[in-house]
Design a protein around this motif. Structure first.
Motif, PDB file in Angstrom:
ATOM      1  N   LYS A 199     -24.229  71.314  55.907  1.00 55.18           N
ATOM      2  CA  LYS A 199     -25.659  71.056  55.709  1.00 55.18           C
ATOM      3  C   LYS A 199     -25.895  69.980  54.665  1.00 55.18           C
ATOM      4  O   LYS A 199     -26.699  69.055  54.869  1.00 55.18           O
ATOM      5  CB  LYS A 199     -26.369  72.354  55.302  1.00 55.18           C
ATOM      6  N   ASN A 200     -25.193  70.064  53.528  1.00 56.43           N
ATOM      7  CA  ASN A 200     -25.425  69.077  52.468  1.00 56.43           C
ATOM      8  C   ASN A 200     -24.973  67.680  52.890  1.00 56.43           C
ATOM      9  O   ASN A 200     -25.559  66.669  52.483  1.00 56.43           O
ATOM     10  CB  ASN A 200     -24.720  69.492  51.176  1.00 56.43           C
ATOM     11  N   GLN A 201     -23.929  67.607  53.744  1.00 52.83           N
ATOM     12  CA  GLN A 201     -23.504  66.308  54.243  1.00 52.83           C
ATOM     13  C   GLN A 201     -24.585  65.694  55.131  1.00 52.83           C
ATOM     14  O   GLN A 201     -24.890  64.497  55.020  1.00 52.83           O
ATOM     15  CB  GLN A 201     -22.205  66.449  55.040  1.00 52.83           C
ATOM     16  N   LYS A 202     -25.150  66.507  56.005  1.00 54.68           N
ATOM     17  CA  LYS A 202     -26.195  66.003  56.895  1.00 54.68           C
ATOM     18  C   LYS A 202     -27.413  65.522  56.113  1.00 54.68           C
ATOM     19  O   LYS A 202     -28.021  64.498  56.454  1.00 54.68           O
ATOM     20  CB  LYS A 202     -26.605  67.085  57.892  1.00 54.68           C
ATOM     21  N   GLU A 203     -27.760  66.256  55.065  1.00 56.52           N
ATOM     22  CA  GLU A 203     -28.917  65.851  54.251  1.00 56.52           C
ATOM     23  C   GLU A 203     -28.663  64.503  53.592  1.00 56.52           C
ATOM     24  O   GLU A 203     -29.541  63.622  53.570  1.00 56.52           O
ATOM     25  CB  GLU A 203     -29.206  66.921  53.201  1.00 56.52           C
ATOM     26  N   SER A 204     -27.464  64.302  53.045  1.00 51.85           N
ATOM     27  CA  SER A 204     -27.137  63.026  52.399  1.00 51.85           C
ATOM     28  C   SER A 204     -27.091  61.893  53.415  1.00 51.85           C
ATOM     29  O   SER A 204     -27.556  60.776  53.154  1.00 51.85           O
ATOM     30  CB  SER A 204     -25.795  63.124  51.676  1.00 51.85           C
ATOM     31  N   LEU A 205     -26.522  62.174  54.578  1.00 53.15           N
ATOM     32  CA  LEU A 205     -26.453  61.150  55.612  1.00 53.15           C
ATOM     33  C   LEU A 205     -27.843  60.774  56.123  1.00 53.15           C
ATOM     34  O   LEU A 205     -28.140  59.588  56.338  1.00 53.15           O
ATOM     35  CB  LEU A 205     -25.590  61.650  56.778  1.00 53.15           C
ATOM     36  N   ARG A 206     -28.696  61.765  56.312  1.00 55.48           N
ATOM     37  CA  ARG A 206     -30.040  61.481  56.804  1.00 55.48           C
ATOM     38  C   ARG A 206     -30.807  60.625  55.803  1.00 55.48           C
ATOM     39  O   ARG A 206     -31.529  59.682  56.179  1.00 55.48           O
ATOM     40  CB  ARG A 206     -30.786  62.789  57.052  1.00 55.48           C
ATOM     41  N   ALA A 207     -30.614  60.909  54.511  1.00 52.52           N
ATOM     42  CA  ALA A 207     -31.291  60.120  53.478  1.00 52.52           C
ATOM     43  C   ALA A 207     -30.826  58.674  53.491  1.00 52.52           C
ATOM     44  O   ALA A 207     -31.608  57.758  53.212  1.00 52.52           O
ATOM     45  CB  ALA A 207     -31.046  60.745  52.109  1.00 52.52           C
ATOM     46  N   ALA A 208     -29.565  58.453  53.816  1.00 53.12           N
ATOM     47  CA  ALA A 208     -29.027  57.093  53.801  1.00 53.12           C
ATOM     48  C   ALA A 208     -29.259  56.361  55.119  1.00 53.12           C
ATOM     49  O   ALA A 208     -29.536  55.158  55.132  1.00 53.12           O
ATOM     50  CB  ALA A 208     -27.534  57.132  53.499  1.00 53.12           C
ATOM     51  N   LEU A 209     -29.180  57.070  56.250  1.00 52.28           N
ATOM     52  CA  LEU A 209     -29.184  56.426  57.555  1.00 52.28           C
ATOM     53  C   LEU A 209     -30.525  56.468  58.272  1.00 52.28           C
ATOM     54  O   LEU A 209     -30.729  55.717  59.231  1.00 52.28           O
ATOM     55  CB  LEU A 209     -28.116  57.074  58.450  1.00 52.28           C
ATOM     56  N   GLY A 210     -31.431  57.338  57.838  1.00 44.21           N
ATOM     57  CA  GLY A 210     -32.702  57.447  58.523  1.00 44.21           C
ATOM     58  C   GLY A 210     -32.630  58.364  59.728  1.00 44.21           C
ATOM     59  O   GLY A 210     -31.589  58.962  60.017  1.00 44.21           O
ATOM     60  N   PRO A 211     -33.736  58.437  60.495  1.00 46.78           N
ATOM     61  CA  PRO A 211     -33.837  59.437  61.567  1.00 46.78           C
ATOM     62  C   PRO A 211     -33.214  59.018  62.897  1.00 46.78           C
ATOM     63  O   PRO A 211     -33.146  59.819  63.820  1.00 46.78           O
ATOM     64  CB  PRO A 211     -35.348  59.597  61.726  1.00 46.78           C
ATOM     65  N   MET A 212     -32.762  57.758  63.031  1.00 44.03           N
ATOM     66  CA  MET A 212     -32.347  57.247  64.336  1.00 44.03           C
ATOM     67  C   MET A 212     -30.867  57.475  64.660  1.00 44.03           C
ATOM     68  O   MET A 212     -30.419  57.163  65.760  1.00 44.03           O
ATOM     69  CB  MET A 212     -32.639  55.735  64.403  1.00 44.03           C
ATOM     70  N   VAL A 213     -30.127  58.032  63.709  1.00 42.71           N
ATOM     71  CA  VAL A 213     -28.681  58.170  63.895  1.00 42.71           C
ATOM     72  C   VAL A 213     -28.326  59.628  64.167  1.00 42.71           C
ATOM     73  O   VAL A 213     -28.731  60.522  63.410  1.00 42.71           O
ATOM     74  CB  VAL A 213     -27.917  57.663  62.656  1.00 42.71           C
TER      75      VAL A 213
END
Length: 669
Positions: free
Chosen positions: A327-341
């Protein structure tokens, strides 16, 4: 016998006047050797631009290291003289010794004389190029090489001088501290040299290109010392030794082979085995930059779905796996990559944040953490202008710096990792892998390092002129050590079978004795009634027949075999048994002695493990009974190690509460 003076010399003698000796002097000077170089030649005034000494007696002091570049007969006299004067060691360049025995019968005798001449003075070879020590700028090397001075790095040992030359030319960013060729290893073995190099704290890992092991006790000592020092060993094992069997009459002999023994030995020593030079070098690079890994979980990031799919597919050939994102990885990735990935492992992060090194570093950092032993960023730098993709390099360095986690940049094509980029990544603690397959194999190897077995190997005796015991005698011998066999007796055709078998319960198995392959000669009959035993015995036609009770409710058939392998000890093979053994080839090999835990682990790694564990509602086999059977066979072999050639039980019928040997073979002198 210490090799330190030889491998870390302050003074070098170059004996001979040919082009090879001139090259040794030139290479030493080019490397910046700070010590003294003394050419020795009875007629030449100078060699390689240095004044020559007429003989060894004229040298100012005994040399630390000597390159002997003269013919094989003169080499022996020179080695004797060097040893007598207290020299530190020598490289014997000449060939025509034991390696040429098929062409020259005197080769073995010359090699024996060379060993006697050396006495306590260490020698490398004969038939070898020598060594390169880039840490001290010292080398005895008569040809080109691609090494450069380093402060720390890996050591590579090989019997092949040509392979050594090729490896020095690598353009993979791997710092080579020592390159040592071993040649014939007449006196000083590869294991002894490697053990000596472990004493140099500047050596980060040791790679061993092995043609044959030789003294197994030396390898056990090397593995123990390397583990204690925290210096990982990896091996590239080639070649095949000759098996001791004078005739292959068992399934085990055809399945085990010497290569199985080599693999089992390296597993026992805790040394990963690589299959080719590229992955061998990439593994050494990983171990130099980071050291051993703590598992087989990996993460992959790339800006292409094609690369993500490619690495996922290639990983199927290995023991590596891709842990799901937390979960914490997904949160960090979403913050960096945005909603399109779409977030997954492997991750295709697209190119929305390309050239933003900070955001890329943030995303890549999120792909590290618990359960991930190595994170791989797939980047192929363009040959037109690799600096245009420096953002990927910076992002990797940020991820490594911020997380401290193992991190690598891997080019899918080996040539698309620029040398300058590789050096920058290494300086920042990031592994620059060249080639996806090589990277995966290197990560697998680095994650499989483990402590060597502390139990000494059971070494094989000579086992000269082995004889094959009949099945009844083989079973009797193994029963004495605890193996379970069916109740039965031996009868002769015409004998009153009913009287002999009155204490046994039909149906029976009737087998002819004294035949190597009973099944192929229709000499095994099953489910025979008491009334039919006499007729079946006459049909088989052998002087004696073994009649046994059938074993009911068998769940699986196993093969348990032990073969004498003079190169590695005794190879234990555990696998799927029965008449299809060689078709299935579902086996695991270990070296004696083994513990109960080793047997259980081997069973779990067979393809038929689901059947052993209970498949589709059927009961599981009694693994304790199987383990006891294996240990009973082992006990017999250990007790008779001086005479055993091979022992095989096939099949071992496995039920829910027993493991019974229904056929057995023993060959011993």
């Amino acid at each position: 016998m210490s090799l330190k003076r030889l491998l870390q010399p302050q003074s070098i003698a170059v004996i001979g006047g040919g082009a090879w000796c001139t090259a040794v002097i030139a290479q030493s000077r080019a490397m910046g050797f700070a010590g003294t170089i003394w050419p020795v030649h009875p007629q030449a005034k100078d060699i390689g631009g240095l004044p020559a000494f007429t003989g060894l007696a004229d040298l100012p002091s005994p040399p630390d290291a000597s390159f002997i570049g003269i013919n094989r007969h003169a080499t022996i006299k020179t080695v004797e003289a060097l040893s007598a004067m207290g020299a530190g060691g020598a490289v014997c360049f000449a060939s025509g010794y034991a390696e040429a025995r098929s062409e020259d019968a005197s080769g073995d005798d010359l090699q024996a004389r060379l060993i006697r001449a050396a006495g306590d003075m260490p020698i490398l070879g004969p038939n070898c190029y020598g060594f390169i020590n880039t840490l001290d700028g010292a080398l005895l090397w008569p040809d080109q090489h691609g090494c450069t001075p380093v402060d720390r790095g890996v050591a590579i040992l090989t019997q092949s001088s040509n392979i050594a030359i090729n490896l020095t030319m690598q353009k993979r960013g791997l710092p080579i501290a020592y390159m040592v060729t071993c040649g014939n290893m007449a006196q000083t073995s590869q294991a002894q040299i490697a053990a000596e190099l472990l004493d140099d704290p500047r050596v980060t890992a040791i790679g061993l290109h092995i043609e044959g092991f030789g003294d197994l006790r030396q390898w056990e000592a090397l593995a123990a010392k390397a583990w204690a020092r925290g210096v990982p060993l990896v091996a590239l094992k080639v070649g095949a030794s000759v098996q001791a069997q004078q005739a292959t009459i068992s399934h085990t002999a055809s399945l085990a082979g010497s290569d199985a023994g080599a693999t089992a030995l390296l597993n026992r020593l805790g040394v990963p085995r690589l299959g080719g030079l590229p992955e061998f070098l990439e593994t050494l690079k990983l171990l130099h930059v980071h050291g051993p890994l703590n598992g087989t979980g990996i993460a992959s990031i790339s800006c292409s779905g094609g690369e993500a799919s490619l690495i996922a597919d290639m990983a199927l050939e290995t023991d590596l796996h891709f842990p799901s994102l937390r979960k914490n990885q997904k949160e960090s990735l979403r913050a960096a990559l945005g909603p399109m990935v779409a977030l997954s492992n492997p991750l295709d992060y697209h190119t929305y944040i390309w050239r933003d090194s900070e955001l890329m570093g943030q995303a890549w950092s999120a792909m590290t953490g618990e359960g991930i032993s190595m994170t791989l960023s797939v980047v192929d730098y363009p040959t037109t202008d690799p600096t245009d993709w420096s953002c990927a390099t910076e992002a990797a360095l940020i991820a490594r710096r911020e997380t401290g986690a193992p991190f690598a940049v891997v080019s899918s094509l080996p040539e698309l990792m620029p040398a300058e980029t590789a050096q920058k990544l290494i300086a920042g603690g990031v592994v620059p892998f060249q080639g996806l397959r090589e990277a995966l194999l290197a990560v697998q190897a680095a994650g499989s390092l483990r402590a060597p077995s502390g139990v000494p190997l059971c070494l094989a005796g000579d086992a000269l002129s082995p004889q094959t015991l009949t099945e009844d005698k083989a079973k009797s011998a193994l029963v004495a050590f605890g193996l379970s066999v069916p109740a039965g007796c031996v009868i002769r055709p015409g004998q009153d079978a009913a009287q002999e078998l009155k204490s046994l319960k039909p149906p029976f198995a009737v087998k002819g004795l004294g035949l190597a392959h009973k099944s192929e000669q229709s000499a095994v009959r099953l489910q025979v009634s008491l009334q039919d035993v006499d007729r079946i015995a006459r049909e088989i036609g052998t002087p004696k027949n073994l009649v046994e009770e059938m074993v009911p409710d068998a769940i699986a058939e196993l093969l348990i075999g032990i073969v004498r392998d003079p190169a590695h000890g005794f190879v234990l093979t555990i696998g799927a048994g029965g008449v299809l053994t060689e078709v299935l080839k579902d086996t695991k090999s270990l070296l004696l002695p083994v513990a109960a835990s080793d047997v259980r682990n081997a069973l779990e790694h067979l393809s038929i493990a689901p059947i052993l564990n209970g498949y589709r509602g059927k009961p599981a086999v009694d693994k304790d009974a199987i383990t006891s059977a294996v240990l009973a066979i082992q006990a017999y072999v250990v007790e008779n190690a001086h005479a055993i050639s091979e022992v095989e039980v096939n099949p071992l019928l496995c039920t829910a509460d027993a493991a019974v040997a229904v056929d057995a073979l023993i060959r011993k002198s």
